[in-house]
Design a protein around this motif. Structure first.
Motif, PDB file in Angstrom:
ATOM      1  N   ASP A   1       1.639  16.071 -13.738  1.00 47.03           N
ATOM      2  CA  ASP A   1       1.273  17.468 -13.486  1.00 47.03           C
ATOM      3  C   ASP A   1       2.319  18.406 -14.092  1.00 47.03           C
ATOM      4  O   ASP A   1       1.982  19.437 -14.674  1.00 47.03           O
ATOM      5  N   PHE A   8       3.910   9.680  -9.911  1.00 48.55           N
ATOM      6  CA  PHE A   8       3.343   9.803 -11.252  1.00 48.55           C
ATOM      7  C   PHE A   8       2.420  11.001 -11.369  1.00 48.55           C
ATOM      8  O   PHE A   8       2.380  11.653 -12.422  1.00 48.55           O
ATOM      9  N   ASP A   9       1.694  11.306 -10.311  1.00 46.17           N
ATOM     10  CA  ASP A   9       0.886  12.525 -10.330  1.00 46.17           C
ATOM     11  C   ASP A   9       1.778  13.745 -10.543  1.00 46.17           C
ATOM     12  O   ASP A   9       1.463  14.629 -11.349  1.00 46.17           O
ATOM     13  N   LYS A  20       0.835  -1.204   0.000  1.00 47.69           N
ATOM     14  CA  LYS A  20       0.000   0.000   0.000  1.00 47.69           C
ATOM     15  C   LYS A  20       0.870   1.255   0.000  1.00 47.69           C
ATOM     16  O   LYS A  20       0.606   2.205  -0.744  1.00 47.69           O
ATOM     17  N   TYR A  72       4.205   5.604  -5.531  1.00 46.55           N
ATOM     18  CA  TYR A  72       4.199   5.633  -6.995  1.00 46.55           C
ATOM     19  C   TYR A  72       3.085   6.550  -7.498  1.00 46.55           C
ATOM     20  O   TYR A  72       3.266   7.288  -8.472  1.00 46.55           O
ATOM     21  N   HIS A  73       1.941   6.516  -6.844  1.00 48.32           N
ATOM     22  CA  HIS A  73       0.826   7.367  -7.248  1.00 48.32           C
ATOM     23  C   HIS A  73       1.225   8.841  -7.151  1.00 48.32           C
ATOM     24  O   HIS A  73       0.984   9.628  -8.084  1.00 48.32           O
ATOM     25  N   LYS A  74       1.853   9.221  -6.050  1.00 47.80           N
ATOM     26  CA  LYS A  74       2.273  10.613  -5.876  1.00 47.80           C
ATOM     27  C   LYS A  74       3.340  10.999  -6.899  1.00 47.80           C
ATOM     28  O   LYS A  74       3.300  12.099  -7.458  1.00 47.80           O
ATOM     29  N   LYS A 114       3.952   1.542  -1.095  1.00 46.64           N
ATOM     30  CA  LYS A 114       4.601   1.678  -2.406  1.00 46.64           C
ATOM     31  C   LYS A 114       3.612   2.221  -3.428  1.00 46.64           C
ATOM     32  O   LYS A 114       3.958   3.075  -4.234  1.00 46.64           O
ATOM     33  N   TYR A 115       2.376   1.723  -3.382  1.00 48.05           N
ATOM     34  CA  TYR A 115       1.350   2.206  -4.299  1.00 48.05           C
ATOM     35  C   TYR A 115       1.145   3.708  -4.108  1.00 48.05           C
ATOM     36  O   TYR A 115       1.106   4.464  -5.082  1.00 48.05           O
ATOM     37  N   ASP A 116       1.011   4.122  -2.852  1.00 45.53           N
ATOM     38  CA  ASP A 116       0.806   5.546  -2.565  1.00 45.53           C
ATOM     39  C   ASP A 116       1.979   6.379  -3.073  1.00 45.53           C
ATOM     40  O   ASP A 116       1.783   7.454  -3.656  1.00 45.53           O
ATOM     41  N   SER A 169      12.407   3.847 -10.870  1.00 44.58           N
ATOM     42  CA  SER A 169      12.027   2.670 -10.085  1.00 44.58           C
ATOM     43  C   SER A 169      13.149   2.264  -9.137  1.00 44.58           C
ATOM     44  O   SER A 169      12.907   1.955  -7.966  1.00 44.58           O
TER      45      SER A 169
END
Length: 140
Positions: free
Chosen positions: A81, A76-77, A66, A72-74, A68-70, A129
Motif C-alpha cells: 500500500d 505485506f499489505d 494462522k 505477514y499478510h498485514k 503468523k500468516y495474518d 522476517s
C-alpha cells in the motif's frame, strides 16, 4: 429393595461371566488374563492421553501458523500500500508537470517513480522476517 435386586442381578451376571471365562481359560491363567487385560487398559489410557496431548499441540501449532500468516499478510499489505501511494504521488507530480509544462517537475516525478519501481520491496526481507520472528514491535 429394587437396588438390592439390581445388585443381586448384577452379581449373578458377573458370576455367570466369570464362570464362562473359567470354562474357556484354565483357572490358574484367569489371574494372568486379568493382569494382561488390566495392563492393556492402562496402555489404552496412556495412549488416549498421548493422543489428546498431540491433538492439543497440533491445535496450538495451527493457531501459531494462522497468526503468523495474518501478521505477514498485514505487513505485506502495508508495504505494498505504501509503494502504491508513493507511485501514485510520483504520477501526480508528473501529471502536474505535464499540465503546467514544467520539465523539472516532470523530471522530479520520473526520478521518484524510477526509485520506487527499481527498488525491491523484498530487499530487506530477511531483516523483516527476523523482526517478525523475534516478535519485535513493528509499526505498520
Amino acid at each position: 429393595m429394587l437396588k438390592k435386586f439390581l445388585k443381586n442381578k448384577q452379581l449373578q451376571k458377573a458370576s455367570t461371566k466369570l464362570g464362562e471365562v473359567a470354562d474357556i481359560i484354565p483357572a490358574p491363567d484367569v489371574l494372568k488374563f486379568f493382569n494382561v487385560l488390566t495392563e492393556a487398559y492402562k496402555e489404552n489410557q496412556i495412549t488416549s492421553f498421548e493422543l489428546a496431548k498431540l491433538e492439543a499441540q497440533k491445535e496450538v501449532a495451527l493457531l501459531e501458523i494462522k497468526n503468523k500468516y495474518d501478521l505477514y499478510h498485514k505487513v505485506f499489505d502495508a508495504i505494498f500500500d505504501e509503494r502504491k501511494m508513493a507511485i501514485q504521488k510520483s504520477f501526480d507530480i508528473i501529471d502536474q508537470g505535464l499540465a503546467s509544462g514544467d520539465k523539472e517537475l516532470i523530471s522530479m516525478g520520473m526520478q521518484g517513480l524510477s526509485k520506487i519501481v527499481s527498488s525491491s520491496p523484498f530487499a530487506n526481507f530477511q531483516q523483516l522476517s527476523n523482526m517478525l520472528e523475534n516478535k519485535t514491535i513493528i509499526e505498520i
